[in-house]
Enzyme design. Sequence first.
Site, PDB file in Angstrom:
ATOM      1  N   CYS A   1      67.950  46.759  71.506  1.00 42.16           N
ATOM      2  CA  CYS A   1      67.725  47.641  70.354  1.00 42.16           C
ATOM      3  C   CYS A   1      66.428  47.344  69.591  1.00 42.16           C
ATOM      4  CB  CYS A   1      68.904  47.648  69.394  1.00 42.16           C
ATOM      5  SG  CYS A   1      70.409  46.898  69.967  1.00 42.16           S
TER       6      CYS A   1
ATOM      7  N   ARG B   1      72.445  35.830  76.801  1.00 47.57           N
ATOM      8  CA  ARG B   1      73.272  35.434  75.663  1.00 47.57           C
ATOM      9  C   ARG B   1      73.813  34.038  75.923  1.00 47.57           C
ATOM     10  NH1 ARG B   1      76.130  41.369  74.649  1.00 47.57           N
ATOM     11  NH2 ARG B   1      74.127  42.358  74.223  1.00 47.57           N
TER      12      ARG B   1
ATOM     13  N   GLN C   1      72.550  45.943  80.977  1.00 52.47           N
ATOM     14  CA  GLN C   1      73.413  47.043  80.561  1.00 52.47           C
ATOM     15  C   GLN C   1      72.816  48.374  80.984  1.00 52.47           C
ATOM     16  OE1 GLN C   1      73.318  46.317  76.321  1.00 52.47           O
ATOM     17  NE2 GLN C   1      75.324  45.329  76.393  1.00 52.47           N
TER      18      GLN C   1
ATOM     19  N   ASP D   1      72.041  50.476  79.065  1.00 54.98           N
ATOM     20  CA  ASP D   1      71.863  50.577  77.620  1.00 54.98           C
ATOM     21  C   ASP D   1      70.982  51.771  77.275  1.00 54.98           C
ATOM     22  OD1 ASP D   1      72.087  49.737  75.037  1.00 54.98           O
ATOM     23  OD2 ASP D   1      70.564  48.163  75.175  1.00 54.98           O
TER      24      ASP D   1
ATOM     25  N   HIS E   1      69.336  53.968  73.554  1.00 57.34           N
ATOM     26  CA  HIS E   1      69.316  54.238  72.121  1.00 57.34           C
ATOM     27  C   HIS E   1      68.817  55.650  71.921  1.00 57.34           C
ATOM     28  CE1 HIS E   1      69.373  49.836  72.350  1.00 57.34           C
ATOM     29  NE2 HIS E   1      70.228  49.996  71.356  1.00 57.34           N
TER      30      HIS E   1
ATOM     31  N   LYS F   1      81.901  54.020  64.881  1.00 59.99           N
ATOM     32  CA  LYS F   1      81.690  53.976  66.332  1.00 59.99           C
ATOM     33  C   LYS F   1      82.888  54.558  67.078  1.00 59.99           C
ATOM     34  CE  LYS F   1      83.666  49.350  66.656  1.00 59.99           C
ATOM     35  NZ  LYS F   1      83.680  48.073  67.325  1.00 59.99           N
TER      36      LYS F   1
ATOM     37  N   HIS G   1      73.520  53.623  69.405  1.00 60.11           N
ATOM     38  CA  HIS G   1      73.537  52.655  70.505  1.00 60.11           C
ATOM     39  C   HIS G   1      74.647  53.139  71.439  1.00 60.11           C
ATOM     40  CE1 HIS G   1      71.756  49.370  67.849  1.00 60.11           C
ATOM     41  NE2 HIS G   1      72.362  50.109  66.937  1.00 60.11           N
TER      42      HIS G   1
END
Length: 657
Positions: A348, A377, A395, A397, A399, A478, A524
């Site tokens: 992000c 992580r 991911q 992922d 945005h 969310k 996200h």
Amino acid sequence: MSELTITLPDGSTKSVPRATTVGEIAASISPRLAQAAYAGMVNDRVVDLTFPLQEDSKVRILTNKDPEALTVYRHSTAHLLAAAVTQLFPKVQCGIGPPTDEGFFYDFVVEKPFVPEDLEAIEKRMKDIAAGDYVYERQLWPRDEAIRFFRDRGEPLKVQLIEEKTEGQKDVSVYTIKDRDLFVDFCVGPHVPASGRLKAFKLLNTSNAYWKGDARNQPMQRIYGTAFFSDKELQAYLTQIEEAKKRDHRKVGRELGLFLFHPWAAGSTFWLGKGTTLYNLLANYMRGILFPSGYVEVKTPLVFNKALWETSGHWSHYRANMFLIEHHDEDGKANAEAEQLALKAMNCPGHMLLFASEVRSYRDLPLRFHEQTPLHRNEVSGTLSGLTRVRQLSQDDAHCFVAQDQIAEEVVRLLGLVQRVYADFGLQFEAKLATRPPEFLGEAATWDSAEAQLKAALEKAAQPYTLNEGDGAFYGPKIDFDVTDAIGRKWQCATIQLDYQMPARFGLKYIGADNAEHLPVVIHRAIFGSFERFIAILIEHYAGAFPLWLAPIQAIVLPIADRHVTYAQSVRQQLADAGFRAQVDERQEKIGYKIREAQLQKVPYMLVVGDKEAAEGTVALRSRVGGDLGSRALDAFIASARGEVETKGSQARQEVL
Ligand SMILES: [Zn+2]
Ligand SMILES: [Zn+2]
């Protein structure tokens, strides 16, 4: 005033004398309810049926329909376990015995570890005590007396618990089963009324444990068990865990040669050839869906200056989970002056920089960045587990930067993507909308508008959902998605998360139609979640038997004898030219052996070739599911396999059902 007013779940009220128990209220409603009751809920607190009411209260009777009752039931079964263990092994010391999502456990200090025969004997003794239908009685003992009692009985851990948890109390709560000679435990409860209510339980396994979960403390033995209201539910659960063991992605991943781990890179996956193929198939499948949906794939750096993380807020809230990079001078000393860097744990903040890199207009919105680069992580090594808990992950992922009034439309599109993707894998799923928590950032009115748009989007997409009031993140509401796999287990995967905070922290803006500057909202979202975890779910969902479109090896050509290898190679080449992932098993093994091996490797199609096939230009086709399918012209097989790859959705469903 000796009468109390109690309010029942249907809103009706009853007037009862003070000190009426919850069990008596159940009986006054109906004898059947009294029989079915395990515990009660008084003003949102779970209590024993013997709990006497002292004030006007809301009362709900908990039966096998209530998850709270199952928790009480399982915790009561843990007491039953401790009772059986202390009877059979009088020298043990008891630790704690809480319920869990899957059952319960109890920790003991023992002279030697439990063996499987011990568990059988313990379970049998539990059944005997249950059959005795002994009362679980709550007693209040003077604190000194309780401490003395457990000390004299050689239970220093219980003494420690009482001393820590009841400081300043006059009395402490203990529970007996039948009487203190059979079993007594320091516990605040609640429990089922009597041991006879515990009908279906099973001890599962043991493990090493430590007092209070701390390896510096006394080593203990933990016994795990599970319990259900009925034998039918218990049997279904046991079947499911047997099946889950067979499907365990760590086991299947090893057998199929998909991936491995090494202690020198704990929590980071080595993707082997077939695993890499699977991974890339998923990555490209997602690209194939996102590109036509208006996403831009980007790659941002893996290492960032800490200024980025300070701006995003991760430096103060998430630093412990990040890998920080230390600089060393030539003499090996850490250089505190050098630039402080960290490996990225999420994409992000980098995407915020991308958004800010140009002047943005309302015409640029929605702007959607998709990224699949690795994230790191710093998970504690003890929590790492196969592909489901890793340190390096990627991911699907993205945005989406939108204007406040574009949220609903964007979320409708996202829901459409989620529905389509899960259908392609034959995964059922459910959606949960989480709304404004008690502590939140921003304006309540902005939240209200965002939540209303999320609800409208869910309705427009005909997506059923449950509402988790107050469960949103502090920066925005969310929608989370749980998928259900082929054996009925639920996994949290996709998430669609609104965020007003990060765009504000990075000072993002776009020029609106009104020529003024506006703050964009960022959504996200991920559908798979991490590739690693999603692959673990898929392996267990399909039990390693991937549908044709996902199988790393789609077909294997099996020559019967050495003289058929040349023809086998030409078959493989034609398959490869047609876009299939095919291999030849050239080993000098019997054909039956090669078929068994291919079957174990869960290859969807086996193409056996011998003299006849080589002469005719055909293959003898076998499928992983259907066995021998007879002779086929190679072209005919290629055509039908192509159809099967194209209809992946229905195929995936067929194979798992
Ligand atoms: Zn208890
Ligand atoms: Zn994000």
